[in-house]
Design a protein around this motif. Structure first.
Motif, PDB file in Angstrom:
ATOM      1  N   LEU A   1       3.072   5.839  -2.947  1.00 16.28           N
ATOM      2  CA  LEU A   1       4.236   6.647  -3.296  1.00 16.28           C
ATOM      3  C   LEU A   1       4.721   6.386  -4.722  1.00 16.28           C
ATOM      4  CD1 LEU A   1       6.238   6.247   0.032  1.00 16.28           C
ATOM      5  CD2 LEU A   1       4.893   8.211  -0.701  1.00 16.28           C
ATOM      6  N   TRP A   2       4.016   5.576  -5.488  1.00 14.84           N
ATOM      7  CA  TRP A   2       4.465   5.194  -6.822  1.00 14.84           C
ATOM      8  C   TRP A   2       4.694   6.380  -7.756  1.00 14.84           C
ATOM      9  CZ3 TRP A   2       6.877   1.390  -8.855  1.00 14.84           C
ATOM     10  CH2 TRP A   2       6.949   1.260 -10.245  1.00 14.84           C
ATOM     11  N   PRO A   3       3.820   7.383  -7.819  1.00 11.69           N
ATOM     12  CA  PRO A   3       4.081   8.493  -8.745  1.00 11.69           C
ATOM     13  C   PRO A   3       5.394   9.213  -8.428  1.00 11.69           C
ATOM     14  CG  PRO A   3       1.804   8.547  -8.026  1.00 11.69           C
ATOM     15  CD  PRO A   3       2.500   7.502  -7.225  1.00 11.69           C
ATOM     16  N   ALA A   4       5.665   9.483  -7.171  1.00 17.11           N
ATOM     17  CA  ALA A   4       6.914  10.160  -6.812  1.00 17.11           C
ATOM     18  C   ALA A   4       8.105   9.254  -7.100  1.00 17.11           C
ATOM     19  CB  ALA A   4       6.895  10.554  -5.338  1.00 17.11           C
TER      20      ALA A   4
ATOM     21  N   TYR B   1       8.258   6.844  -9.351  1.00 19.26           N
ATOM     22  CA  TYR B   1       8.385   6.741 -10.803  1.00 19.26           C
ATOM     23  C   TYR B   1       9.092   7.977 -11.367  1.00 19.26           C
ATOM     24  CZ  TYR B   1       7.140   6.282 -15.723  1.00 19.26           C
ATOM     25  OH  TYR B   1       7.192   6.196 -17.097  1.00 19.26           O
ATOM     26  N   ALA B   2       8.711   9.161 -10.872  1.00 15.64           N
ATOM     27  CA  ALA B   2       9.326  10.402 -11.340  1.00 15.64           C
ATOM     28  C   ALA B   2      10.812  10.431 -10.969  1.00 15.64           C
ATOM     29  CB  ALA B   2       8.609  11.610 -10.754  1.00 15.64           C
ATOM     30  N   GLU B   3      11.166   9.979  -9.798  1.00 16.15           N
ATOM     31  CA  GLU B   3      12.561   9.953  -9.356  1.00 16.15           C
ATOM     32  C   GLU B   3      13.388   9.006 -10.218  1.00 16.15           C
ATOM     33  OE1 GLU B   3      15.814  11.080  -7.217  1.00 16.15           O
ATOM     34  OE2 GLU B   3      13.808  11.894  -6.970  1.00 16.15           O
ATOM     35  N   VAL B   4      12.859   7.841 -10.507  1.00 12.33           N
ATOM     36  CA  VAL B   4      13.574   6.876 -11.351  1.00 12.33           C
ATOM     37  C   VAL B   4      13.759   7.439 -12.756  1.00 12.33           C
ATOM     38  CG1 VAL B   4      13.402   4.586 -12.437  1.00 12.33           C
ATOM     39  CG2 VAL B   4      12.880   4.864 -10.009  1.00 12.33           C
ATOM     40  N   GLN B   5      12.701   8.071 -13.305  1.00 14.64           N
ATOM     41  CA  GLN B   5      12.783   8.642 -14.650  1.00 14.64           C
ATOM     42  C   GLN B   5      13.835   9.758 -14.699  1.00 14.64           C
ATOM     43  OE1 GLN B   5       9.067  10.196 -16.061  1.00 14.64           O
ATOM     44  NE2 GLN B   5       9.636   9.899 -18.221  1.00 14.64           N
ATOM     45  N   GLN B   6      13.910  10.578 -13.649  1.00 13.07           N
ATOM     46  CA  GLN B   6      14.891  11.659 -13.609  1.00 13.07           C
ATOM     47  C   GLN B   6      16.308  11.087 -13.524  1.00 13.07           C
ATOM     48  OE1 GLN B   6      14.340  14.335 -10.361  1.00 13.07           O
ATOM     49  NE2 GLN B   6      15.875  15.793 -11.104  1.00 13.07           N
ATOM     50  N   GLN B   7      16.512  10.029 -12.760  1.00  9.88           N
ATOM     51  CA  GLN B   7      17.828   9.412 -12.652  1.00  9.88           C
ATOM     52  C   GLN B   7      18.264   8.823 -13.988  1.00  9.88           C
ATOM     53  OE1 GLN B   7      20.019   9.363 -10.191  1.00  9.88           O
ATOM     54  NE2 GLN B   7      18.664  10.625  -8.919  1.00  9.88           N
ATOM     55  N   ILE B   8      17.337   8.259 -14.720  1.00  9.03           N
ATOM     56  CA  ILE B   8      17.656   7.705 -16.036  1.00  9.03           C
ATOM     57  C   ILE B   8      18.078   8.816 -16.981  1.00  9.03           C
ATOM     58  CG2 ILE B   8      16.690   6.521 -18.050  1.00  9.03           C
ATOM     59  CD1 ILE B   8      15.038   4.839 -16.103  1.00  9.03           C
ATOM     60  N   GLN B   9      17.331   9.944 -16.974  1.00  6.30           N
ATOM     61  CA  GLN B   9      17.657  11.043 -17.862  1.00  6.30           C
ATOM     62  C   GLN B   9      19.000  11.678 -17.500  1.00  6.30           C
ATOM     63  OE1 GLN B   9      14.347  13.688 -17.676  1.00  6.30           O
ATOM     64  NE2 GLN B   9      13.032  12.386 -18.957  1.00  6.30           N
ATOM     65  N   ASN B  10      19.313  11.772 -16.225  1.00  3.73           N
ATOM     66  CA  ASN B  10      20.569  12.362 -15.785  1.00  3.73           C
ATOM     67  C   ASN B  10      21.762  11.478 -16.102  1.00  3.73           C
ATOM     68  OD1 ASN B  10      19.283  14.598 -14.805  1.00  3.73           O
ATOM     69  ND2 ASN B  10      19.265  13.882 -12.683  1.00  3.73           N
ATOM     70  N   SER B  11      21.556  10.201 -16.190  1.00  2.00           N
ATOM     71  CA  SER B  11      22.674   9.299 -16.457  1.00  2.00           C
ATOM     72  C   SER B  11      23.070   9.288 -17.921  1.00  2.00           C
ATOM     73  CB  SER B  11      22.325   7.888 -15.997  1.00  2.00           C
ATOM     74  OG  SER B  11      21.296   7.368 -16.793  1.00  2.00           O
TER      75      SER B  11
ATOM     76  N   ALA C   1       0.833  -1.201   0.000  1.00  2.00           N
ATOM     77  CA  ALA C   1       0.000   0.000   0.000  1.00  2.00           C
ATOM     78  C   ALA C   1       0.872   1.257   0.000  1.00  2.00           C
ATOM     79  CB  ALA C   1      -0.924  -0.009   1.214  1.00  2.00           C
ATOM     80  N   ALA C   2       1.943   1.240   0.778  1.00  2.00           N
ATOM     81  CA  ALA C   2       2.835   2.404   0.807  1.00  2.00           C
ATOM     82  C   ALA C   2       3.515   2.590  -0.542  1.00  2.00           C
ATOM     83  CB  ALA C   2       3.876   2.222   1.909  1.00  2.00           C
TER      84      ALA C   2
END
Length: 176
Positions: A160-163, A165-175, A155-156
């Motif tokens: 928290l999935w949208p946040a 997901y956004a964090e993972v996507q940002q890390q991918i773009q930064n790499s 449940a947690a």
């Protein structure tokens, strides 16, 4: 060939002694074990194991203590004891001083109860086990607790999935 060799063991009935003979033999063996244990205790200072006490059962444990008391009484009567037992004077606290008295009444009050043997009988074991859950109940409760923890974690994660997901996507773009 003889008939005895031709006869198979399965074709003849097995000889089983009468149950009373089996019980009597078991009782004799337990009695011999108990007497040997009492000898070890009195002569070598050894102790009896709790496994032996469980094996002998409640009646065997009672018989063990009866034999032990009787042997101790025999040993005590065979040794020369003084006619009058020596009673050490009892201590009485009066204020901050300790006063010694020699009266038999105070000595009787100060005598401790006879010590119980450092063994556990089956009755004590049953009392200790009375509030325990069965194995099946304990396993079921642990499973339920584990399932609740997994559910709360899921449940947690969903919450928290949208946040996440956004964090993972940002890390991918930064790499890149």
């Amino acid at each position: 060939m003889s008939k005895r060799l031709e006869e198979k063991p399965a074709n003849k009935p097995a000889r089983i002694p009468v149950a009373s003979k089996i019980i009597a033999e078991g009782n004799r063996e337990i009695g011999a074990q108990i007497r040997a244990a009492v000898d070890r205790i009195l002569h070598k200072g050894a102790s009896v194991s709790s496994a032996d006490l469980r094996k002998w059962g409640p009646r065997g444990v009672g018989y063990f203590f009866e034999v032990l008391r009787r042997r101790i009484a025999e040993d005590m009567s065979s040794t020369a004891l003084p006619a009058q037992p020596v009673v050490p004077p009892a201590r009485q606290a009066t204020g901050d001083r300790v006063r010694r008295t020699n009266s038999p009444q105070t000595a009787k009050k100060d005598k401790a109860d006879p010590a119980t043997p450092p063994v556990s009988t089956e009755r004590d074991w049953a009392v200790q086990q009375s509030n325990r859950w069965s194995t099946r109940t304990r396993v079921l409760m642990r499973g339920i607790i584990f399932a609740v923890l997994l559910f709360m974690g899921g449940a947690a994660l969903v919450r928290l999935w949208p946040a996440f997901y956004a964090e993972v996507q940002q890390q991918i773009q930064n790499s890149r």
